[in-house]
Design a protein around this motif. Structure first.
Motif, PDB file in Angstrom:
ATOM      1  N   UNK A 124       0.793  -1.228   0.000  1.00 21.60           N
ATOM      2  CA  UNK A 124       0.000   0.000   0.000  1.00 21.60           C
ATOM      3  C   UNK A 124       0.816   1.265   0.000  1.00 21.60           C
ATOM      4  N   UNK A 125       2.133   1.160   0.253  1.00 25.11           N
ATOM      5  CA  UNK A 125       2.995   2.343   0.232  1.00 25.11           C
ATOM      6  C   UNK A 125       3.204   2.778  -1.215  1.00 25.11           C
ATOM      7  N   UNK A 126       3.503   4.059  -1.458  1.00 27.30           N
ATOM      8  CA  UNK A 126       3.762   4.523  -2.830  1.00 27.30           C
ATOM      9  C   UNK A 126       4.882   3.737  -3.488  1.00 27.30           C
ATOM     10  N   UNK A 127       4.732   3.442  -4.746  1.00 27.90           N
ATOM     11  CA  UNK A 127       5.744   2.691  -5.483  1.00 27.90           C
ATOM     12  C   UNK A 127       7.032   3.507  -5.563  1.00 27.90           C
ATOM     13  N   UNK A 128       8.176   2.944  -5.156  1.00 28.02           N
ATOM     14  CA  UNK A 128       9.436   3.689  -5.237  1.00 28.02           C
ATOM     15  C   UNK A 128       9.734   4.090  -6.683  1.00 28.02           C
ATOM     16  N   UNK A 129      10.271   5.290  -6.848  1.00 35.06           N
ATOM     17  CA  UNK A 129      10.541   5.803  -8.192  1.00 35.06           C
ATOM     18  C   UNK A 129      11.994   5.553  -8.559  1.00 35.06           C
ATOM     19  N   UNK A 130      12.194   4.834  -9.648  1.00 38.38           N
ATOM     20  CA  UNK A 130      13.542   4.569 -10.119  1.00 38.38           C
ATOM     21  C   UNK A 130      13.800   5.310 -11.423  1.00 38.38           C
ATOM     22  N   UNK A 131      15.063   5.615 -11.657  1.00 42.49           N
ATOM     23  CA  UNK A 131      15.478   6.278 -12.890  1.00 42.49           C
ATOM     24  C   UNK A 131      15.689   5.204 -13.955  1.00 42.49           C
TER      25      UNK A 131
END
Length: 247
Positions: free
Chosen positions: A170-177
């Motif tokens: 449920x946590x925001x999806x981590x943003x990857x480059x």
């Protein structure tokens, strides 16, 4: 700050990249064998696994792993999602990567099988219901083959639970480059493993890569699931050392 890692031994560099079901502890059965065979072994926890927390800004896994490279050529050993990162590194830095060993590797853009989609639906339902214990057991059952003993199952159970702790449902999806890369730029000699008891996606990927990469060999392990290095290290370690030692 560099991702969590440890370095053991002395000799040619080997860097171990874990599956996204696990963390760097999955390589416990390999590190002593590799160091005894004369290699300098580095293993790391990717962001969101083991002892590497998720940063507060976007990152690229391959760039972070590259910070751990020594001065000379490095051989990369990658399991599943770690294999995908190894491929990206070999494509983006072909002058640095001397060899690849890919165990049941993932590959971006490869179509997901009905079995893999069904697993994702089951896992999502358990996570949404808050039943983390059942979600952990699902992962243990799906990703380990019949040769895995209780020690391997307990290890995956512990590591997968750590993933859920660091990446709460449920946590925001981590943003990857995301960085564009091309298989055509890979020059490293490559050994690919797939498991006879694994989901079909990973055999298909191994077959595809064996037909695409310039110096690649595919070995299907009829006894293995998705994590053969944990299931039967007594069988995998000699194959690994034999390939890496053939310089």
């Amino acid at each position: 700050m560099k991702i969590a890692h440890d370095v053991t031994g002395d000799g040619p560099d080997v860097l171990l990249l874990h599956s996204t079901v696990c963390d760097r502890r999955m390589w416990d059965p390999q590190v002593p064998a590799l160091t005894a065979a004369g290699f300098r072994v580095t293993r790391c926890d990717l962001r969101g696994f083991g002892e590497s927390s998720i940063p507060d800004k976007p990152w690229n896994d391959a760039d972070e792993v590259a910070e751990l490279f020594g001065d000379g050529p490095v051989a990369l050993v990658g399991s599943s999602g770690g294999g995908q990162i190894a491929l990206e590194l070999a494509a983006r830095r072909p002058d640095r990567v001397s060899a690849l060993v890919l165990l049941c590797t993932a590959l971006p853009g490869h179509p997901k099988s009905p079995q893999r989609l069904a697993f994702a639906v089951r896992e999502d339902a358990l996570l949404e219901a808050g039943d983390l214990d059942a979600a952990v057991e699902l992962n243990v059952d799906v990703w380990l083959g019949p040769e895995a003993g209780e020690e391997a199952r307990a290890a995956v159970r512990t590591m997968q639970r750590r993933v859920f702790d660091l990446q709460p449902p449920g946590a925001p999806e981590p943003e990857q480059i995301e960085v564009d890369w091309d298989l055509a730029t890979i020059t490293a000699r490559t050994l690919l493993f797939s498991g006879g008891h694994d989901l079909p996606d990973f055999r298909e990927i191994a077959e595809r890569l064996a037909g695409t990469l310039p110096d690649a060999r595919h070995v299907e392990l009829d006894w293995a699931g998705h994590l053969p290095s944990l299931e039967r290290p007594d069988l995998i370690n000699p194959l690994l050392i034999g390939f890496l030692g053939n310089r």
